[in-house]
Design a protein around this motif. Structure first.
Motif, short mmCIF file in Angstrom:
data_model
loop_
_atom_site.label_atom_id
_atom_site.label_comp_id
_atom_site.label_asym_id
_atom_site.label_seq_id
_atom_site.Cartn_x
_atom_site.Cartn_y
_atom_site.Cartn_z
N ARG A 369 0.82 -1.22 0.00
CA ARG A 369 0.00 0.00 0.00
C ARG A 369 0.86 1.28 0.00
NH1 ARG A 369 -4.87 -1.81 -1.64
NH2 ARG A 369 -5.79 -3.36 -0.23
N HIS A 378 2.11 2.51 -6.21
CA HIS A 378 2.24 1.54 -5.14
C HIS A 378 3.56 0.79 -5.29
CE1 HIS A 378 -2.36 1.66 -4.90
NE2 HIS A 378 -1.92 2.08 -3.72
N ASP A 396 -4.80 -7.84 2.14
CA ASP A 396 -4.74 -6.96 3.31
C ASP A 396 -5.78 -7.45 4.31
OD1 ASP A 396 -4.89 -4.94 5.18
OD2 ASP A 396 -4.77 -3.31 3.72
#
Length: 553
Positions: A369, A378, A396
């Motif tokens: 991230r 990213h 995530d």
């Protein structure tokens, strides 16, 4: 694509019956005679198909006896990373289209949370990197892709419409219009059963003016869930179903692991089951654990079926539901040949399984991230590549939890490259490939815990990840799928029912496993003299009107 108001649904197209409608109807799935209550029914395999069948048979008042040779949950296998609660590697099924309506009926009943799967070019992924022939493209939306990629996507959409009246077919499926689905689908079966996916791509007019490079990109990258080249040898009907049923879009993951679904059904106590007292569950009927794996199936002189487990325990049953991969009936389970017709044996033995490999690592945090201050990109993205890794997915798990990286998800020949290698070597090779895409990013410095890997073709209880129907296999698939309707069978072939995604028309998708389990439930119910409610006919009641087109021999 035209906007259609109805939600996606796994409705057909080969057998356009509303399985979720049958499940959710207030009249229930039906009844069996009181004298059959408590009668044992063997269920071979505790994957999602076996446990759906067992759960619904229990609700009807029968006593399912579940046999499992390995892992409860089958290919819905969520292996936890040590010490990290709710952080798992999804070794089998990991992305589930919302159009899997019957499957999500159980997900919702169990109160499980889902969220969008981080597929390429979706908001859930955040960003996507496509790396082909050493050239890397970074994209946070489709608009960021080079023109060649958009040309491929547009060509495929146009080809579907031109060859299959795709928008009309998808609209009929969404509207659950069985007559319209059959009218559109049945002519296509006769035209496309013996033609491959690659044949469709190379001969469709919208691809004719495009280059080999366009077809190559389509095979390596595809759109939606990733590359398509592993499916190029498959029957085009197999791919068309995926597209028409919207299995390739709006996919979700189950928070905390999809294995919670089969585990939940194992422990769930249904409200007001027939015959059984409140508080009964599959787990309680089995004293907490399923029986061992099955070693043999034999027909007794009195018509019952004898099941022998791996340790020699024998029990006779009026009915058996076999949800194991069909090859096991000719390899690890000694099966009385008379239980199936020779036509069905031909279909079972001609089933062709595809290989699949995954390797996961847990990382200290979702470092991908972070953004590079120089480029604003990213640090790492969902990645599609022609390198060894093929597909890399990033998970995530939320604030304060470790992240998970699926370093490589590959099929067929790419999966076989990994087959003989130990897990550490798989990780090293994957990291070396990703280092060429993300130079300067030290992924290894974020890895914590032990890696997790799987090669499904190496598992003796599966021998492959899922079925891939070849051209000419429609007749075989019809024999397997329709096996639950046994009114015209010889007596020696009655009482054993097949289920599982490899018996379905949609292999590799959990909806097929659930739907065939429900077919088997109807078959067992009919075998015991039961019936459905007039207001809620089951799949066998609608079979003659909706059954797949017969191509003849």
């Amino acid at each position: 694509m035209a906007v259609i108001s109805e939600p996606g649904t796994g409705f057909g197209p080969d057998f356009p019956f509303s399985f979720d409608g049958w499940l959710k109807h207030p009249a229930g799935l039906g009844t069996v005679p009181a004298e059959a209550h408590g009668a044992p029914v063997a269920v071979i395999g505790a994957g999602i198909s076996g446990l759906v069948a067992a759960y619904e048979l229990m609700r009807l008042g029968l006593r399912p006896v579940v046999y499992e040779a390995g892992h409860l949950g089958g290919r819905l296998r969520s292996q936890p990373f040590e010490g990290a609660e709710g952080v798992v590697a999804e070794l089998g099924g990991m992305r589930f289209p919302r159009s899997s309506a019957a499957f999500f009926a159980y997900v919702d009943a169990l109160g499980l949370d889902t969220r969008p799967f981080p597929n390429p070019l979706t908001p859930a992924a955040g960003s996507t990197v496509i790396d082909l022939e050493g050239e890397t493209t970074y994209a946070e939306s489709v608009r960021d892709l080079p023109a060649l990629f958009l040309e491929v996507a547009e060509a495929y959409e146009a080809a579907l419409e031109e060859a299959f009246s795709f928008k009309a077919m998808q609209g009929a499926i969404r509207a659950r219009d069985a007559s319209a689905v059959r009218a559109l689908w049945e002519p296509l079966v006769k035209l496309w059963d013996e033609r491959t996916f690659y044949d469709f791509v190379t001969t469709s007019a919208p691809f004719q003016h495009l280059s080999f490079r366009h077809r190559e990109v389509f095979g390596q990258v595809g759109f939606g869930t990733g590359g398509w080249d592993s499916d190029f040898p498959n029957s085009m009907l197999e791919i068309l179903r995926v597209n028409a049923l919207e299995f390739d879009s709006d996919q979700h993951l189950v928070v905390g692991g999809v294995e919670q679904v089969p585990q939940g059904l194992w422990r769930r106590e249904p409200e007001q089951p027939a015959h059984w007292p409140a508080g009964t569950s599959l787990a309680s009927l089995h004293a907490g654990a399923p029986r061992p794996g099955v070693a043999a199936l034999d027909r007794n002189r009195d018509g019952t079926i004898r099941v022998t487990d791996r340790w020699g325990r024998v029990e006779d049953f009026e009915a058996v539901v076999a949800t194991c991969q069909t090859w096991l009936l000719t390899t690890s389970i000694r099966t009385d040949e008379s239980l199936f017709s020779q036509k069905l044996w031909m279909a079972l033995d001609r089933t062709r399984y595809m290989q699949a490999s995954k390797t996961f690592v847990m990382v200290d945090r979702p470092f991908w991230r972070d953004r590079d201050p120089a480029t604003g990109r990213h640090l790492m993205s969902m990645t599609l590549t022609d390198r060894l890794t093929r597909g890399t997915y990033l998970f995530d798990n939320g604030e304060g939890k470790p992240g998970v990286v699926c370093l490589t998800y590959s099929w067929m020949s790419d999966a076989l490259k990994m087959l003989p290698l130990p897990v550490d070597q798989r990780v090293r090779l994957s990291l070396e490939a990703l280092a060429k895409i993300y130079p300067g990013l030290d992924i290894a410095s974020h890895i914590i815990g032990d890696p997790i890997t799987v090669s499904w073709e190496a598992d003796p209880n599966f021998l492959g990840a899922f079925k891939g129907a070849l051209p000419g296999h429609y007749r075989y698939n019809t024999r397997m799928y329709g096996h639950f309707v046994q009114k015209d069978f010889a007596p020696a072939e009655r009482g054993i029912f097949l289920a599982g995604d490899d018996v379905s028309f949609t292999p590799a998708w959990v909806e097929g496993a659930v739907q065939t389990a429900l077919n088997a439930v109807w078959g067992v119910q009919a075998h015991f003299g039961g019936r459905t409610h007039p207001d809620n006919p089951g799949p066998g009641d609608r079979w003659d009107a909706l059954k797949p087109v017969e191509l003849g021999d």
